[in-house]
Design a protein around this motif. Sequence first.
Motif, PDB file in Angstrom:
ATOM      1  N   TYR A  96     -26.268  64.631  16.104  1.00 25.17           N
ATOM      2  CA  TYR A  96     -26.671  65.508  14.958  1.00 25.17           C
ATOM      3  C   TYR A  96     -26.294  66.975  15.475  1.00 25.17           C
ATOM      4  O   TYR A  96     -26.462  67.195  16.774  1.00 25.17           O
ATOM      5  CB  TYR A  96     -28.129  65.611  14.642  1.00 25.17           C
ATOM      6  CG  TYR A  96     -28.605  64.537  13.787  1.00 25.17           C
ATOM      7  CD1 TYR A  96     -28.212  64.128  12.854  1.00 25.17           C
ATOM      8  CD2 TYR A  96     -29.359  63.243  14.860  1.00 25.17           C
ATOM      9  CE1 TYR A  96     -28.908  62.854  12.329  1.00 25.17           C
ATOM     10  CE2 TYR A  96     -29.774  62.147  14.149  1.00 25.17           C
ATOM     11  CZ  TYR A  96     -29.539  62.128  12.957  1.00 25.17           C
ATOM     12  OH  TYR A  96     -30.114  60.890  12.300  1.00 25.17           O
ATOM     13  N   ASN A  97     -25.637  67.685  14.670  1.00 21.07           N
ATOM     14  CA  ASN A  97     -25.200  68.961  15.157  1.00 21.07           C
ATOM     15  C   ASN A  97     -26.140  69.938  14.190  1.00 21.07           C
ATOM     16  O   ASN A  97     -26.727  71.009  14.473  1.00 21.07           O
ATOM     17  CB  ASN A  97     -23.878  69.128  14.675  1.00 21.07           C
ATOM     18  CG  ASN A  97     -22.961  70.216  15.637  1.00 21.07           C
ATOM     19  OD1 ASN A  97     -23.421  70.493  16.635  1.00 21.07           O
ATOM     20  ND2 ASN A  97     -21.479  70.359  15.114  1.00 21.07           N
ATOM     21  N   GLY A 128     -20.913  64.908  21.102  1.00 23.49           N
ATOM     22  CA  GLY A 128     -21.567  65.728  22.270  1.00 23.49           C
ATOM     23  C   GLY A 128     -22.311  64.865  23.302  1.00 23.49           C
ATOM     24  O   GLY A 128     -22.163  63.774  23.079  1.00 23.49           O
ATOM     25  N   PHE A 129     -22.817  65.491  24.160  1.00 26.19           N
ATOM     26  CA  PHE A 129     -23.654  64.975  25.302  1.00 26.19           C
ATOM     27  C   PHE A 129     -24.989  64.171  24.402  1.00 26.19           C
ATOM     28  O   PHE A 129     -25.306  64.818  23.572  1.00 26.19           O
ATOM     29  CB  PHE A 129     -24.012  65.974  26.005  1.00 26.19           C
ATOM     30  CG  PHE A 129     -23.233  66.428  27.200  1.00 26.19           C
ATOM     31  CD1 PHE A 129     -22.510  65.685  28.196  1.00 26.19           C
ATOM     32  CD2 PHE A 129     -22.427  67.723  26.814  1.00 26.19           C
ATOM     33  CE1 PHE A 129     -21.409  66.115  28.823  1.00 26.19           C
ATOM     34  CE2 PHE A 129     -21.550  68.127  27.826  1.00 26.19           C
ATOM     35  CZ  PHE A 129     -21.134  67.292  28.763  1.00 26.19           C
ATOM     36  N   CYS A 130     -25.342  63.078  25.108  1.00 29.16           N
ATOM     37  CA  CYS A 130     -26.374  62.653  24.493  1.00 29.16           C
ATOM     38  C   CYS A 130     -27.907  63.408  24.877  1.00 29.16           C
ATOM     39  O   CYS A 130     -28.140  63.494  26.117  1.00 29.16           O
ATOM     40  CB  CYS A 130     -26.807  61.213  24.921  1.00 29.16           C
ATOM     41  SG  CYS A 130     -27.740  60.069  24.181  1.00 29.16           S
ATOM     42  N   LEU A 131     -28.632  63.746  24.018  1.00 25.63           N
ATOM     43  CA  LEU A 131     -29.877  64.452  24.094  1.00 25.63           C
ATOM     44  C   LEU A 131     -30.849  63.695  23.641  1.00 25.63           C
ATOM     45  O   LEU A 131     -30.888  63.170  22.634  1.00 25.63           O
ATOM     46  CB  LEU A 131     -29.743  65.677  23.337  1.00 25.63           C
ATOM     47  CG  LEU A 131     -28.733  66.635  23.583  1.00 25.63           C
ATOM     48  CD1 LEU A 131     -28.674  68.061  22.743  1.00 25.63           C
ATOM     49  CD2 LEU A 131     -28.771  67.361  24.864  1.00 25.63           C
ATOM     50  N   THR A 132     -31.732  63.441  24.628  1.00 24.67           N
ATOM     51  CA  THR A 132     -33.035  62.253  24.366  1.00 24.67           C
ATOM     52  C   THR A 132     -34.019  62.875  23.217  1.00 24.67           C
ATOM     53  O   THR A 132     -34.663  62.313  22.584  1.00 24.67           O
ATOM     54  CB  THR A 132     -33.755  62.072  25.661  1.00 24.67           C
ATOM     55  OG1 THR A 132     -33.950  63.212  26.116  1.00 24.67           O
ATOM     56  CG2 THR A 132     -32.715  61.339  26.565  1.00 24.67           C
ATOM     57  N   SER A 133     -33.539  64.276  23.009  1.00 20.19           N
ATOM     58  CA  SER A 133     -34.425  64.770  21.904  1.00 20.19           C
ATOM     59  C   SER A 133     -34.142  64.468  20.382  1.00 20.19           C
ATOM     60  O   SER A 133     -35.127  64.335  19.630  1.00 20.19           O
ATOM     61  CB  SER A 133     -34.635  66.338  22.138  1.00 20.19           C
ATOM     62  OG  SER A 133     -33.297  66.587  21.814  1.00 20.19           O
ATOM     63  N   THR A 134     -32.929  63.931  20.324  1.00 20.77           N
ATOM     64  CA  THR A 134     -32.477  63.577  18.880  1.00 20.77           C
ATOM     65  C   THR A 134     -32.060  62.211  18.850  1.00 20.77           C
ATOM     66  O   THR A 134     -31.534  61.607  17.799  1.00 20.77           O
ATOM     67  CB  THR A 134     -31.380  64.510  18.463  1.00 20.77           C
ATOM     68  OG1 THR A 134     -30.342  64.504  19.413  1.00 20.77           O
ATOM     69  CG2 THR A 134     -32.088  66.010  18.251  1.00 20.77           C
ATOM     70  N   THR A 135     -31.361  61.654  19.974  1.00 21.15           N
ATOM     71  CA  THR A 135     -30.877  60.585  20.122  1.00 21.15           C
ATOM     72  C   THR A 135     -31.350  59.301  21.367  1.00 21.15           C
ATOM     73  O   THR A 135     -31.694  60.068  22.351  1.00 21.15           O
ATOM     74  CB  THR A 135     -29.248  60.751  20.590  1.00 21.15           C
ATOM     75  OG1 THR A 135     -28.859  61.710  19.476  1.00 21.15           O
ATOM     76  CG2 THR A 135     -28.290  59.414  20.647  1.00 21.15           C
TER      77      THR A 135
END
Length: 141
Positions: A96-97, A128-135
């Motif tokens: 998500y952007n 993009g980089f994998c962010l644990t807050s959204t993915t």
Amino acid sequence: MSVANIKFSLYRKSTLMLKWILLWTCQPPLFLHDVSAVNLRQFIGCAVREFTFLAKKPGCGGLLITTDACWGRCETWEKPVLESPFIESYQRVCTYNMTRMVSVKLPNCKPNIDPIYTYPVALRCACGFCLTSTTECITSV
């Protein structure tokens, strides 16, 4: 077990993981609806796509929701190296952007259970980089 055997074992595990990722990403998700003429098996990139899922939480009935989510394939690679951790990687995910949050009321909730279910709707997606807050990110092999 010798160092060479350990390195070969790690190389084999990373190769198997890469094959699994490639096989998984070559298949369109089960819940995607064909909303465009794009050939999803050949699509490279990240896009907003329609997605259907069952929203549920303890004490309430489920509700089928159709929303927009991010879907796609981004440049990702791994290669074995001689130094620990024995793998060099470049991993990007379709994520998500920009989103907006939507709330719905779940059916048949028990007394004292909040029937409100909130979920994100994708407005814009990008690799993009994998962010644990959204993915949900895979952090180890």
